[in-house]
Design a protein around this motif. Sequence first.
Motif, PDB file in Angstrom:
ATOM      1  N   GLU A  82       0.834  -1.206   0.000  1.00  0.00           N
ATOM      2  CA  GLU A  82       0.000   0.000   0.000  1.00  0.00           C
ATOM      3  C   GLU A  82       0.867   1.253   0.000  1.00  0.00           C
ATOM      4  O   GLU A  82       0.547   2.250  -0.657  1.00  0.00           O
ATOM      5  CB  GLU A  82      -0.920  -0.020   1.231  1.00  0.00           C
ATOM      6  N   GLY A  83       2.000   1.199   0.746  1.00  0.00           N
ATOM      7  CA  GLY A  83       2.929   2.333   0.711  1.00  0.00           C
ATOM      8  C   GLY A  83       3.506   2.555  -0.674  1.00  0.00           C
ATOM      9  O   GLY A  83       3.641   3.697  -1.134  1.00  0.00           O
ATOM     10  N   ILE A  84       3.841   1.467  -1.350  1.00  0.00           N
ATOM     11  CA  ILE A  84       4.353   1.581  -2.722  1.00  0.00           C
ATOM     12  C   ILE A  84       3.286   2.165  -3.634  1.00  0.00           C
ATOM     13  O   ILE A  84       3.564   3.031  -4.479  1.00  0.00           O
ATOM     14  CB  ILE A  84       4.814   0.194  -3.219  1.00  0.00           C
ATOM     15  N   ARG A  85       2.041   1.702  -3.471  1.00  0.00           N
ATOM     16  CA  ARG A  85       0.954   2.203  -4.322  1.00  0.00           C
ATOM     17  C   ARG A  85       0.720   3.698  -4.115  1.00  0.00           C
ATOM     18  O   ARG A  85       0.568   4.462  -5.084  1.00  0.00           O
ATOM     19  CB  ARG A  85      -0.337   1.430  -4.026  1.00  0.00           C
ATOM     20  N   ARG A  86       0.706   4.128  -2.841  1.00  0.00           N
ATOM     21  CA  ARG A  86       0.481   5.546  -2.572  1.00  0.00           C
ATOM     22  C   ARG A  86       1.610   6.400  -3.152  1.00  0.00           C
ATOM     23  O   ARG A  86       1.352   7.471  -3.728  1.00  0.00           O
ATOM     24  CB  ARG A  86       0.366   5.779  -1.063  1.00  0.00           C
ATOM     25  N   GLU A  87       2.854   5.920  -3.006  1.00  0.00           N
ATOM     26  CA  GLU A  87       3.972   6.711  -3.525  1.00  0.00           C
ATOM     27  C   GLU A  87       3.942   6.771  -5.052  1.00  0.00           C
ATOM     28  O   GLU A  87       4.226   7.808  -5.645  1.00  0.00           O
ATOM     29  CB  GLU A  87       5.293   6.112  -3.039  1.00  0.00           C
ATOM     30  N   MET A  88       3.587   5.644  -5.681  1.00  0.00           N
ATOM     31  CA  MET A  88       3.492   5.649  -7.146  1.00  0.00           C
ATOM     32  C   MET A  88       2.379   6.581  -7.608  1.00  0.00           C
ATOM     33  O   MET A  88       2.518   7.280  -8.622  1.00  0.00           O
ATOM     34  CB  MET A  88       3.235   4.229  -7.656  1.00  0.00           C
ATOM     35  N   ALA A  89       1.258   6.602  -6.863  1.00  0.00           N
ATOM     36  CA  ALA A  89       0.181   7.527  -7.209  1.00  0.00           C
ATOM     37  C   ALA A  89       0.644   8.970  -7.060  1.00  0.00           C
ATOM     38  O   ALA A  89       0.322   9.835  -7.894  1.00  0.00           O
ATOM     39  CB  ALA A  89      -1.038   7.264  -6.329  1.00  0.00           C
ATOM     40  N   ALA A  90       1.430   9.247  -6.008  1.00  0.00           N
ATOM     41  CA  ALA A  90       1.941  10.604  -5.817  1.00  0.00           C
ATOM     42  C   ALA A  90       2.925  10.981  -6.915  1.00  0.00           C
ATOM     43  O   ALA A  90       2.947  12.117  -7.405  1.00  0.00           O
ATOM     44  CB  ALA A  90       2.613  10.714  -4.444  1.00  0.00           C
ATOM     45  N   ILE A  91       3.765  10.011  -7.324  1.00  0.00           N
ATOM     46  CA  ILE A  91       4.717  10.279  -8.413  1.00  0.00           C
ATOM     47  C   ILE A  91       3.973  10.563  -9.710  1.00  0.00           C
ATOM     48  O   ILE A  91       4.321  11.478 -10.467  1.00  0.00           O
ATOM     49  CB  ILE A  91       5.674   9.086  -8.575  1.00  0.00           C
ATOM     50  N   THR A  92       2.919   9.802  -9.961  1.00  0.00           N
ATOM     51  CA  THR A  92       2.129  10.014 -11.176  1.00  0.00           C
ATOM     52  C   THR A  92       1.471  11.387 -11.165  1.00  0.00           C
ATOM     53  O   THR A  92       1.432  12.084 -12.185  1.00  0.00           O
ATOM     54  CB  THR A  92       1.063   8.916 -11.308  1.00  0.00           C
ATOM     55  N   ALA A  93       0.940  11.774  -9.981  1.00  0.00           N
ATOM     56  CA  ALA A  93       0.263  13.070  -9.896  1.00  0.00           C
ATOM     57  C   ALA A  93       1.246  14.234 -10.002  1.00  0.00           C
ATOM     58  O   ALA A  93       0.956  15.247 -10.646  1.00  0.00           O
ATOM     59  CB  ALA A  93      -0.528  13.158  -8.584  1.00  0.00           C
ATOM     60  N   SER A  94       2.428  14.091  -9.389  1.00  0.00           N
ATOM     61  CA  SER A  94       3.383  15.194  -9.373  1.00  0.00           C
ATOM     62  C   SER A  94       4.345  15.174 -10.563  1.00  0.00           C
ATOM     63  O   SER A  94       5.024  16.173 -10.817  1.00  0.00           O
ATOM     64  CB  SER A  94       4.196  15.154  -8.081  1.00  0.00           C
ATOM     65  N   GLU A  95       4.432  14.003 -11.253  1.00  0.00           N
ATOM     66  CA  GLU A  95       5.379  13.835 -12.364  1.00  0.00           C
ATOM     67  C   GLU A  95       6.816  14.078 -11.914  1.00  0.00           C
ATOM     68  O   GLU A  95       7.669  14.491 -12.701  1.00  0.00           O
ATOM     69  CB  GLU A  95       5.025  14.752 -13.543  1.00  0.00           C
ATOM     70  N   ASP A  96       7.068  13.814 -10.628  1.00  0.00           N
ATOM     71  CA  ASP A  96       8.414  13.984 -10.082  1.00  0.00           C
ATOM     72  C   ASP A  96       9.093  12.620 -10.062  1.00  0.00           C
ATOM     73  O   ASP A  96       8.917  11.830  -9.131  1.00  0.00           O
ATOM     74  CB  ASP A  96       8.335  14.570  -8.669  1.00  0.00           C
ATOM     75  N   LEU A  97       9.878  12.351 -11.087  1.00  0.00           N
ATOM     76  CA  LEU A  97      10.522  11.047 -11.196  1.00  0.00           C
ATOM     77  C   LEU A  97      11.722  10.908 -10.275  1.00  0.00           C
ATOM     78  O   LEU A  97      12.338   9.830 -10.222  1.00  0.00           O
ATOM     79  CB  LEU A  97      10.963  10.801 -12.643  1.00  0.00           C
ATOM     80  N   ALA A  98      12.074  11.946  -9.552  1.00  0.00           N
ATOM     81  CA  ALA A  98      13.178  11.846  -8.595  1.00  0.00           C
ATOM     82  C   ALA A  98      12.743  11.160  -7.299  1.00  0.00           C
ATOM     83  O   ALA A  98      13.600  10.750  -6.504  1.00  0.00           O
ATOM     84  CB  ALA A  98      13.733  13.236  -8.279  1.00  0.00           C
ATOM     85  N   ARG A  99      11.447  11.030  -7.081  1.00  0.00           N
ATOM     86  CA  ARG A  99      10.958  10.380  -5.872  1.00  0.00           C
ATOM     87  C   ARG A  99      11.107   8.861  -6.006  1.00  0.00           C
ATOM     88  O   ARG A  99      11.138   8.318  -7.101  1.00  0.00           O
ATOM     89  CB  ARG A  99       9.492  10.753  -5.619  1.00  0.00           C
ATOM     90  N   ARG A 100      11.167   8.174  -4.871  1.00  0.00           N
ATOM     91  CA  ARG A 100      11.310   6.727  -4.859  1.00  0.00           C
ATOM     92  C   ARG A 100      10.319   6.128  -3.874  1.00  0.00           C
ATOM     93  O   ARG A 100       9.944   6.765  -2.876  1.00  0.00           O
ATOM     94  CB  ARG A 100      12.740   6.313  -4.461  1.00  0.00           C
ATOM     95  N   VAL A 101       9.919   4.891  -4.145  1.00  0.00           N
ATOM     96  CA  VAL A 101       8.981   4.197  -3.259  1.00  0.00           C
ATOM     97  C   VAL A 101       9.755   3.670  -2.055  1.00  0.00           C
ATOM     98  O   VAL A 101      10.951   3.388  -2.142  1.00  0.00           O
ATOM     99  CB  VAL A 101       8.276   3.038  -3.986  1.00  0.00           C
ATOM    100  N   PRO A 102       9.092   3.535  -0.897  1.00  0.00           N
ATOM    101  CA  PRO A 102       9.793   3.010   0.295  1.00  0.00           C
ATOM    102  C   PRO A 102      10.135   1.531   0.109  1.00  0.00           C
ATOM    103  O   PRO A 102       9.328   0.750  -0.385  1.00  0.00           O
ATOM    104  CB  PRO A 102       8.767   3.216   1.420  1.00  0.00           C
ATOM    105  N   GLU A 103      11.325   1.173   0.533  1.00  0.00           N
ATOM    106  CA  GLU A 103      11.770  -0.218   0.459  1.00  0.00           C
ATOM    107  C   GLU A 103      11.753  -0.820   1.861  1.00  0.00           C
ATOM    108  O   GLU A 103      12.458  -0.332   2.746  1.00  0.00           O
ATOM    109  CB  GLU A 103      13.184  -0.302  -0.123  1.00  0.00           C
ATOM    110  N   PRO A 104      10.951  -1.870   2.090  1.00  0.00           N
ATOM    111  CA  PRO A 104      10.933  -2.504   3.418  1.00  0.00           C
ATOM    112  C   PRO A 104      12.267  -3.182   3.705  1.00  0.00           C
ATOM    113  O   PRO A 104      13.010  -3.561   2.797  1.00  0.00           O
ATOM    114  CB  PRO A 104       9.793  -3.526   3.316  1.00  0.00           C
TER     115      PRO A 104
END
Length: 490
Positions: A234-256
């Motif tokens: 779910e954390g990965i999904r939320r971050e990917m949704a935020a990246i898609t909305a912001s178009e900021d490809l410098a962001r990364r998803v959290p790695e457990p």
Amino acid sequence: MNRLFGSVRSRATLGATLVVAVALVTAGFAVVLALRSNLTAEAGTRAERSARAVAFDLAARTAYEDLTGLDGDDGPVQILDEDGGLVAASEDLERISGTATDEVKPRPAPPAPGDDDDDSDDSGDSDDPDDSDHAEDSGGSGEDLAPGEIAGETTFGNGSATIDGDTEDYRFAAVDVQTHDRGRLTVYAGAPLAAEHSAVDTAQTAMLIGLPLLLGVVAGVTWMVTGRALRPVEGIRREMAAITASEDLARRVPEPGTHDEIARLARTTNETLTALEASVERQRRFVADASHELRSPIASLRTQLEVAAAHPELLDLDGAVEDTVRLQHLAADLLLLARLDAGERPADSLVDLAALAREETAGRTGVVVRTEPAQVTGSRGQLGRLLTNLLDNARRHARETVTVTVRREGAWAVLGVADDGEGVPEADRERIFERFVRLDAARSRDDGGAGLGLAIARDVAVRHGGTLTAGAAPTGGALFELRLPLVEEG
């Protein structure tokens, strides 16, 4: 409802609960059947023991009224003669079922033989061998028994009986015995099944109460465990949704911090984002550099045309043609790079690198060619463009001579282009293959080109399954070597 069971968490919980439910119900039925079978067999053993005890007394010529097994303490007992008539039964036996007869009161005893000599003589006929054989053959077990012998075979059945007002279910055992004076008798003895019924009922009640509770625990634990396991997703999904909305490809998803599939998914996602960011950045630089490179010849050509429009006598026709050619070459380079970036696969035709080298160097001055036959597969046009770019680059940097060699080296065909210029510094031997890179900043664009030639050559080499590297030539200049998979001549 669809949304609830559309989640992995819900489906996992439902699936685990159903599997456990099926397993528990199956195991419960097996336990109940095994318990009932074992307790029934135990009751049968007790009934057989009682029946054989009575049969032993009968074989020992004990009178019916003296049999201890008829007191009813150990369960109902019936004794049947060879004709199926009841000759003795437990005291206070009121009703019985599950045996050969439902009679509870013994038949009246037959009259005793007379005391006169004739009757005595006649009674002696009972010892006739034919009568004895008839009695032995009428046993219920079918075994031939000698007088005083008890049958080894025991038959069992279930039924019920009422003794002194108490009705219970019983397991009955039937044993045949051949007596000395009363013929063949069958003893039926019963052992109560109350313990079996009580144990089975207790087990069923425990399962009916415990099964829902256990399923609730399984469902709850599965829900919590899957929720905890899927929380990183779910954390990965939320971050990917935020990246898609912001178009900021410098962001990364959290790695457990785990080493499971979800952690590998997060790492792969971040690697994909890194590659995507690099690709987008490369495209941005490409567009910016292409715009910059196009601006100069277009501005020069426009200036010349504006001057010519105002002063036709000042028209520099050669300069206009040269700028137009530069634009044409640059447009061709950009188009080829776009096709290569789009993943265009080269043709699979056979190309002789030696013949290609001789063809591309024809008419060029100061070029020495030394080749041997070497065939590869690919696009002759793209490989020709690669060689042309290498030759143009070598000509710009060579003092006098450019050397082209083609040789076979193991499973590789190697094409080398060397010049006798100043060479390429070791630190820059990879950077020169980047797009729009020119090491000599003071070199004019007219002489140095747009900085796309070597980039195109490297991309063509990679698309053909080979490599293109820069090194030092024996003469001290630069050496570019193309290695492609060799095709053996059939």
